[in-house]
Motif scaffolding. Structure first.
Motif, mmCIF file in Angstrom:
data_model
loop_
_atom_site.group_PDB
_atom_site.id
_atom_site.type_symbol
_atom_site.label_atom_id
_atom_site.label_comp_id
_atom_site.label_asym_id
_atom_site.label_seq_id
_atom_site.Cartn_x
_atom_site.Cartn_y
_atom_site.Cartn_z
ATOM 1 N N ARG A 130 -2.913 0.949 8.579
ATOM 2 C CA ARG A 130 -3.613 -0.339 8.572
ATOM 3 C C ARG A 130 -3.134 -1.171 9.757
ATOM 4 N NH1 ARG A 130 -3.488 -5.251 4.055
ATOM 5 N NH2 ARG A 130 -5.123 -6.497 5.056
ATOM 6 N N GLU B 223 -7.643 -3.788 3.125
ATOM 7 C CA GLU B 223 -6.982 -4.949 2.511
ATOM 8 C C GLU B 223 -7.255 -5.047 1.015
ATOM 9 O OE1 GLU B 223 -10.988 -6.427 4.070
ATOM 10 O OE2 GLU B 223 -9.399 -5.055 4.724
ATOM 11 N N ASP C 69 1.275 -0.142 6.722
ATOM 12 C CA ASP C 69 0.778 -1.374 7.337
ATOM 13 C C ASP C 69 1.620 -1.734 8.558
ATOM 14 O OD1 ASP C 69 -0.084 -3.985 7.941
ATOM 15 O OD2 ASP C 69 -0.481 -4.432 5.836
#
Length: 294
Positions: free
Chosen positions: A142, A229, A105
């Motif tokens: 991400r 997510e 992320d």
């Protein structure tokens, strides 16, 4: 209590526990339609109605023809796309289209720089926290960019079709090199790298060297995924289902993720852990009964 009841009760508990353990599935793919993602330099998805209505024989008949570029909506980039002599879509081994998934992320970095590239330091920091990648990993970056998908100008970060004006995050060449060398360092190979952005390379790239680095090692790419997510950092499984285009350099793909869950709760939760303890307790009871009957 009869002997039958003593044996039956633990078995019923075991069956109850097993029935509560299932799989949670997450669709990581966008739909394919006339509004789908496509590179501004190529045409969009188009569809023509061939037939729609009742036939003279009285049955319903509905079907269409369509035309689209290989890299439309959520799609797979075959290694041959940027590496001569490497796999076409139809040559990617089936076992490389499935594997354990992980997510790195970088949304916090992207918030300050829309053209941010996942760096070698980002990759090494992730390894320090989570350990080596699992063998056969499908690694997702991400960036949070999927939230812009429905607006092509926001998704590409541009107000023109000039690709030199693209602005979106990606993967640095240095990090791509570390991903390729992961097998030599840890004996664990990476099968694919995916992103929720339009490309593995960031928007300003003109030579696509991150893709070139990965694809040269037959590590394919997955672009324009969504719903990251809804997944943990690791501990899930990925299945990539591209159209099997012979000689294709890319193909639209349905990308699915699955993770075990207990009674609707992911298996990393205390509820799932309690279930495992209870299951172990039941097995101990059964072993005790077996010993007493011997």
């Amino acid at each position: 209590m009869t002997m039958i009841s003593v044996v039956t009760l633990p078995l019923m508990w075991t069956l109850l526990i097993i029935s509560c353990i299932g799989e949670k599935y997450v669709d990581l793919s966008h739909d394919i339609s006339e509004e789908s993602f496509h590179w501004p330099s190529v045409g969009p998805f188009s569809r023509r109605t061939v037939a729609r209505g009742y036939t003279k024989e009285g049955y319903w008949n509905e079907h269409y023809s369509f035309c689209m570029h290989e890299q439309t909506s959520t799609h797979l980039d075959a290694p041959c796309h940027y590496a001569e002599g490497k796999w076409f879509v139809h040559e990617i081994p089936l076992n490389h289209l499935m594997g354990p998934g992980v997510i790195i992320d970088i949304r916090d970095k992207v918030a300050d720089d829309p053209n941010y590239e996942l760096s070698p330091d980002d990759f090494m920091s992730w390894l320090d926290v989570h350990g080596p990648l699992p063998d056969g990993a499908i690694l997702f970056i991400r960036t949070g960019w999927s939230s812009k998908y429905k607006n092509i100008e926001e998704y590409f970060g541009m107000d023109t079709t000039n690709i030199s004006h693209f602005n979106f995050p990606g993967l640095s060449v240095g990090a791509a090199q570390l991903i390729v060398s992961h097998e030599a360092a840890f004996g664990r190979r990476v099968f694919a790298v995916g992103t929720d952005a339009p490309s593995i390379d960031h928007g300003p790239s003109v030579d696509f060297r991150a893709c070139e680095t990965l694809f040269g090692a037959n590590i394919y790419g997955i672009q324009a995924v969504t719903n990251l997510e809804n997944l943990p950092t690791k501990g899930f499984h990925v299945l990539v289902l591209p159209m099997k285009i012979r000689g294709g350099c890319g193909a639209p793909a349905r990308v699915l993720a699955s993770l075990p869950e207990t009674n609707g709760v992911p298996d990393s939760s205390p509820v799932a852990f309690s279930g495992l303890i209870l299951q172990s307790f039941v097995l101990l009871i059964l072993n005790g009964i077996k010993s007493s009957l011997a």
